[in-house]
Design an enzyme around this catalytic site. Sequence first.
Site, PDB file in Angstrom:
ATOM      1  N   LYS A 266       0.711  -1.329  -0.020  1.00  0.00           N
ATOM      2  CA  LYS A 266      -0.076   0.138  -0.065  1.00  0.00           C
ATOM      3  C   LYS A 266       0.809   1.272   0.019  1.00  0.00           C
ATOM      4  O   LYS A 266       2.033   1.189   0.396  1.00  0.00           O
ATOM      5  CB  LYS A 266      -0.854  -0.055   1.302  1.00  0.00           C
ATOM      6  CG  LYS A 266      -2.306   1.020   1.024  1.00  0.00           C
ATOM      7  CD  LYS A 266      -3.026   0.068   0.410  1.00  0.00           C
ATOM      8  CE  LYS A 266      -4.449   0.799   0.173  1.00  0.00           C
ATOM      9  NZ  LYS A 266      -5.374  -0.256  -0.184  1.00  0.00           N
TER      10      LYS A 266
ATOM     11  N   GLY B 134     -18.734   3.770  -2.868  1.00  0.00           N
ATOM     12  CA  GLY B 134     -20.022   4.023  -2.481  1.00  0.00           C
ATOM     13  C   GLY B 134     -21.177   4.294  -3.658  1.00  0.00           C
ATOM     14  O   GLY B 134     -22.150   3.628  -3.554  1.00  0.00           O
TER      15      GLY B 134
ATOM     16  N   TYR C 260     -19.420   8.203  -0.455  1.00  0.00           N
ATOM     17  CA  TYR C 260     -19.938   8.479  -1.780  1.00  0.00           C
ATOM     18  C   TYR C 260     -18.853   8.679  -3.048  1.00  0.00           C
ATOM     19  O   TYR C 260     -19.069   9.453  -3.807  1.00  0.00           O
ATOM     20  CB  TYR C 260     -21.164   9.303  -1.995  1.00  0.00           C
ATOM     21  CG  TYR C 260     -22.511   8.993  -2.958  1.00  0.00           C
ATOM     22  CD1 TYR C 260     -23.145   7.815  -2.577  1.00  0.00           C
ATOM     23  CD2 TYR C 260     -22.533   9.826  -4.007  1.00  0.00           C
ATOM     24  CE1 TYR C 260     -24.062   7.494  -3.469  1.00  0.00           C
ATOM     25  CE2 TYR C 260     -23.732   9.264  -4.937  1.00  0.00           C
ATOM     26  CZ  TYR C 260     -24.360   8.273  -4.440  1.00  0.00           C
ATOM     27  OH  TYR C 260     -25.398   7.946  -5.391  1.00  0.00           O
ATOM     28  N   GLY C 261     -17.857   7.718  -2.466  1.00  0.00           N
ATOM     29  CA  GLY C 261     -16.793   7.810  -3.747  1.00  0.00           C
ATOM     30  C   GLY C 261     -17.072   6.910  -4.515  1.00  0.00           C
ATOM     31  O   GLY C 261     -18.089   6.637  -4.961  1.00  0.00           O
TER      32      GLY C 261
END
Length: 436
Positions: free
Chosen positions: A126, A243, A239-240
């Site tokens: 990552k 989402g 809400y990316g």
Amino acid sequence: MNERNESSQCTCPDMIIETDGFSDNNPFRIARKQLDEAAAIMNLDHASHEILRWPLRELHVAMPVKMDNGTTRIFHGFRVQYNDARGPNKGGIRFHPDETIDTVRALAAWMTWKTAVLDLPLGGGKGGVICDPKSMSSGELERLSRAYIRQVGRMLGLEKDVPAPDVYTTPQIMAWMADEYSFMQGNNEFGVITGKPIALGGSAGRTDATARGGIYCVRDAAEVIGMNLAGKKAAVQGYGNAGYYAHKLAVDILGMKVVAVSDSKGGIHNPDGLDYTEVIAHKQATGSVNDFPGSSAISNEELLELDVDVLFPSALESVITSTNAANIKARIVAELANGPTTPEADNILYNNGVYVIPDFLCNAGGVTVSYFEMVQNTYGFYWEEEEIHKLLDKKMTAAFLKVHETAGKYSIHNRLAAYIVAIERVVEAMKLRGWV
Ligand code: GLU
């Protein structure tokens, strides 16, 4: 032997976490605690357990970037290669103001379990950069993306480590990064980054892959617990990319009614259901889902506790904790975010009969299609979207069933079961390689 040597040779498991002073919601403490619990159940040998508690490698970088106002700002970032016993490290890059090395370590560990539980021939890594992309211009973001690759590029490569998008990083950012890496190498090496735009070697079906994989899991979970999803209620936190597509596909594939969604600025609720086309248009126009016509305002915390059938935490870590877990009413929690539930909350949810589809299974659709992208880049031959969906469904369903069956076998919750499946595979590879 002096005291210092003695302590450095002591590998008793409890010397690491509890005495390291990690705070309760530190994601790396959480990742290690989860590993320790699974290791105890499976009687994991000490050397394997110990190596899995640490990243194999990590790089901390400082990046000078010319800002639009003529000043030079120094940004800081990381790349962590957690474990590559099963194949090249794989995992996204996050651009976030609250990024820390421990967050990146935890996320890299979860990538290791994610690729293993899906049985992909990859390890886990990552990256993260401490920055606030919302306050940066496109030019500044491009210069930062290129600076990051110039610094961590030496760790990357098709057979070494392959990044991808994550929180606040986009296909455009992947394109700049692939371009920078290609110039560093002196030839096009698009396969070193996944989640690229289609025109630059991206894969069909990558954009909605994270949510789509989770939706397949919800479908499978509903089947094993005997629940009919059509017309049932769902709520989506965040809400990316994950989402928004969870909202869309919960409606389109599962026939559900999404009654609440939220983003970092707040949330909206309408018991009759929210139209995803209109909500995304509103967010694009105003910068938030807030004040969507016909809805009432709801906080992120209230959304999590709504009386719905399926809850999709799709934002950041540690949102379901010992404080609110008892108030979760959803029958299924589908974790599209990485690390949304703390271990303390896991036990509460399990005892309350909530069916949790753990993050590194539920959101593995993204890395699975990333793997397909790597294969296509290497092959130089590209599959149709339909083919990608079919392959993804097969992979997700096989992983889901394996985790569900393991949970039943040991009478444990799904997260521990997913750990056991993943750890067994990583340990088998480490043993075959002669590491332990
Ligand atoms: N960032 C995504 C994840 O956390 C995708 C990683 C990838 O495609 O390598 O799974």
